[in-house]
Design an enzyme around this catalytic site. Structure first.
Site, PDB file in Angstrom:
ATOM      1  N   ASP A   1       0.851  -1.275   0.058  1.00 28.57           N
ATOM      2  CA  ASP A   1       0.101  -0.076   0.039  1.00 28.57           C
ATOM      3  C   ASP A   1       0.760   1.346   0.201  1.00 28.57           C
ATOM      4  OD1 ASP A   1      -2.762  -0.417  -0.233  1.00 28.57           O
ATOM      5  OD2 ASP A   1      -3.243  -0.094   1.740  1.00 28.57           O
TER       6      ASP A   1
ATOM      7  N   ASP B   1     -11.959  -7.125   9.768  1.00 29.61           N
ATOM      8  CA  ASP B   1     -12.262  -8.519   9.948  1.00 29.61           C
ATOM      9  C   ASP B   1     -13.450  -9.003  10.653  1.00 29.61           C
ATOM     10  OD1 ASP B   1     -11.163  -7.296  11.956  1.00 29.61           O
ATOM     11  OD2 ASP B   1      -9.365  -8.673  12.359  1.00 29.61           O
TER      12      ASP B   1
END
Length: 739
Positions: A140, A451
């Protein structure tokens, strides 16, 4: 015969169930008696007018809140199970499904490139058919240092993978393997051939390390002046060998290795890790399109090569596989000290709670170390949906739609230029506009703990999960070894969890119509425990102390029969915690440290995280994400291994802790004097004990304020500032109580 044998067995522990349910029943009765005492005293006591009503109400509310969060937390203990798998009963290698491995990194300064490459190499070396294993690295930060590291890792893999396979090496992370004195499980250990091969491979590894560190020291590769972590184009590159060393590469099968840096532009939201996960889903669909995905953090290396086969023991079991979304392995850490003063091993989560929820509908998705079924992330069945409707959900790419429908063959062995162009489109920052990515498809964007939220919605849709916890850790990462990183990490987690609790996905409201009440309680405990622990603890750390100094009793006399109820609840709580620590291999020292750090984070990171979530929900703050620092400081690690807290942290964490300690010191001394000279020990003993217990459990703070002289001490300026806050609080408290 082998085909009829089970691939795994689920073990239910009747003794644990009996102990847990009995404790819940008895403790609940005690809590009911406590509530009855408070309510009856509050509304019926003849002398209530002589007692200030505010502190009574505050303590009563705090007790109710703690009782509530304790009660919903008991769902974790309702039906704990454990599992055994039999990988040797799996089908032949040519019948095993393919797996895509997703590894994520953001910042090479906080996540050292060498550590990331060790994770990549350990994933490439999994004991699984190499032609069915594909490794994707999401960068990223768009760092050329990371891309260079991947190319070097590819070259070293030509030596490392054959060595691991030939001698059946179990520790397939190079750094971990070569750092260990020996590995008695290696086949051929001690033979001259093995020693020679090991030495050659280690020499190659040292060359590999040198090539990475030299680039890191130079600081840049080429002209990257226009590339920043938040502003760079998409880069997709299949790592291939361009060296002259053809002897090794022709003889070795190496898993596909792909570098992915999605496009980032300042005006566009990138949704942190969830956004990176969704980009990798789309890109991998174009290249390998494996039905299963392994997700790993950049520091969570594969410590045992058998995890993929263990996961397939569940995914290929016809009895549970149609509804099975993911197999979760615990997060274990290689750098945890014996005392573990920061509870970095997350013992309660991975040794108690996840085994408990596994007996219900399966564990909560935990960020790393899980094998997830790709189709479970599609939101719904897509076989009978027309093309235009699919494009509204998944975007405009026809190639992506083909892969999702299963009308697409893997191109892992021959990635064409046209497909790479398509993947760059899928990794662009505008592709998800007007689609359902992050809303109904893929990992969800409504929280920085993607998550937890994604796993919750999967369970709400009827999917299940399982928890696999073998004796040998399958994955090992780096735990936080200093207080500052620990509290910042905890604040981020608490903020994300509270975000879900205050959203339309509130587990206690959204969950019950869609899943069992016990599973909803487990998710609700995660979402609300940060706030519902922090506020009562602040109350218990201040209100009884102020009342003690002003001769206001808040608890029954020792001679009162209800005193036994309060004593029983206290002893029951700490005894149950101690029993769980000892039964999971811990010690009394671990129990004490967990109690200590629970208090510290409840009054700091949990409170700040909850407030941060509330401000984001009402639009006062924008979502942010700070990656956990993976760079180890030698001095901090030394203090951690010595079992000493490192108080080199922000004043926003230190000042509240030190202020409360000073307040309790004053309260304890003043209360002790009152008990000795006034003689009302029978009435004030509980409040004196509360201050005493807080001081004993938080002795490291007192030591760092008064005794220690090293760098990890509490700075004198912090002590002075905290003393000023404590004095102001005491004066205001006395004025309010006297009025």
């Amino acid at each position: 015969m082998e085909g009829s044998l089970p691939l795994h067995i689920c073990h239910v522990n009747p003794l644990s169930i009996f102990i847990n349910r009995s404790h819940t029943f008895i403790h609940s009765i005690a809590l009911a008696l406590l509530i009855y005492y408070r309510a009856s005293f509050l509304f019926q006591h003849p002398k209530i007018s002589a007692t200030p009503i505010l502190p009574w109400l505050l303590v009563f509310v705090a007790e109710l809140v703690l009782s509530f969060i304790w009660l919903i937390g008991q769902a974790y203990r309702w039906r704990p199970v454990s599992r055994t798998v039999f990988p040797e009963r799996l089908p032949e290698d040519d019948k095993l499904p393919a797996i895509d491995v997703f590894i994520f990194t953001v910042d090479p300064n906080k996540e050292p490139t060498l550590k990331v490459m060790n994770t990549v190499l350990s994933a490439m070396a999994l004991d699984y058919p190499q032609g069915k294993l594909h490794v994707y690295v999401s960068d990223d930060g768009g760092s050329p240092v990371t891309l260079h590291g991947l190319k070097e890792a590819w070259r070293f893999a030509k030596w490392w993978l054959p060595f691991c396979r030939r001698y059946r090496i179990k520790t397939r992370c190079p750094e971990a393997y070569f750092s260990a004195s020996n590995d008695d499980d290696d086949e051929g250990f001690g033979s001259s051939e093995f020693i020679t091969e090991r030495k050659k491979t280690q020499e190659r590894y040292e060359m590999f390390k040198k090539s990475i560190t030299e680039v890191k020291e130079r600081g840049r590769l080429g002209d990257n002046s226009r590339i920043t972590a938040q502003d760079h184009p998409s880069v997709i590159e299949v790592i291939q060998d361009n060296s002259n060393d053809k002897v090794q590469v022709d003889q070795v099968k190496i898993p596909l290795l792909v570098y992915v840096a999605r496009e980032k532009r300042p005006p566009h939201s990138h949704h942190f890790k969830a956004g990176a996960l969704n980009v990798l889903q789309r890109v991998s669909c174009m290249i390998s399109n494996s039905p299963y995905i392994l997700v790993l953090d950049c520091d969570m290396y594969c410590n045992d090569p058998t995890s993929a086969r263990r996961a397939m023991c569940f995914h290929l079991d016809s009895k549970i596989s149609p509804l099975l979304a993911f197999v979760q392995f615990p997060q274990r850490f290689h750098n945890i000290s014996k005392s573990d003063i920061y509870d970095s091993q997350l013992r309660m989560i991975f040794s108690v709670q996840w085994q408990g929820i596994d007996g219900l509908q399966g564990p909560i998705l935990s960020g790393t170390g899980f094998y997830i079924k790709r189709v479970s992330l599609c939101g719904r069945s897509i076989q009978d949906i027309d093309l235009e409707e699919l494009k509204q959900s998944f975007g405009s790419s026809n190639e992506l739609i083909k892969s999702l429908r299963g009308n697409y063959k893997s191109n892992a062995l021959n990635v064409q230029h046209r497909l790479l162009e398509e993947t760059r489109l899928l990794a662009s920052c505008t592709y998800e506009k007007d689609t359902k990515w992050g809303k109904e498809v893929g990992f969800l964007y409504d929280s920085v703990v993607e998550d937890y939220l994604t796993g919750f919605t999967l369970h709400c849709k009827g999917w299940t999960s399982v928890y696999c916890d073998p004796s040998r850790p399958q994955f090992l990462g780096s735990g936080t070894t200093n207080l500052n990183d620990y509290l910042i990490q905890g604040m981020r987690w608490c903020s994300g969890l509270a975000e879900v609790g205050f959203s339309k996905f509130c587990p206690l409201i959204y969950g019950p119509p869609r899943m069992s009440i016990f599973v909803s309680m487990c998710y609700g405990y995660c979402a609300f425990s940060p706030l519902l622990y922090s506020l009562p603890l602040w109350c218990f750390a201040t209100i009884p102390q102020l009342c003690l100094l002003n001769d206001i009793p808040l608890y029954p006399k020792v001679s009162n029969s209800y005193f036994v109820i309060f004593l029983f609840i206290f002893l029951s709580s700490i005894s149950k915690h101690l029993q769980e620590v000892l039964s999971t291999g811990g010690s009394f020292q671990i129990w004490r440290n967990e109690q200590r750090i629970w208090m510290m984070k409840s009054i700091t990171s949990r409170l700040y995280g909850s407030l941060d979530a509330i401000m984001k929900r009402i639009g006062m703050r924008e979502a942010s994400f700070l990656p956990t620092n993976k760079v180890e400081d030698v001095e901090q690690v030394k203090l951690y291994k010595m079992g000493k807290f490192d108080f080199q942290t922000s004043n926003m964490f230190l000042v509240p802790m030190v202020s409360l300690i000073i307040l309790n010191m004053v309260s304890f001394i003043g209360g002790l004097v009152r008990v000795i000279f006034v003689g009302n020990w029978d009435q004030m003993l509980v409040q004196v004990f509360i201050s005493f217990y807080i001081l004993v459990m938080n002795f490291p703070i007192i030591e760092a304020m008064i005794i220690r002289k090293d760098k990890g001490r509490v700075r004198p300026s912090v002590t002075i500032l905290s003393a000023m806050f404590s004095t102001i609080f005491l004066l205001l408290g006395c004025i309010i109580l006297c009025c």
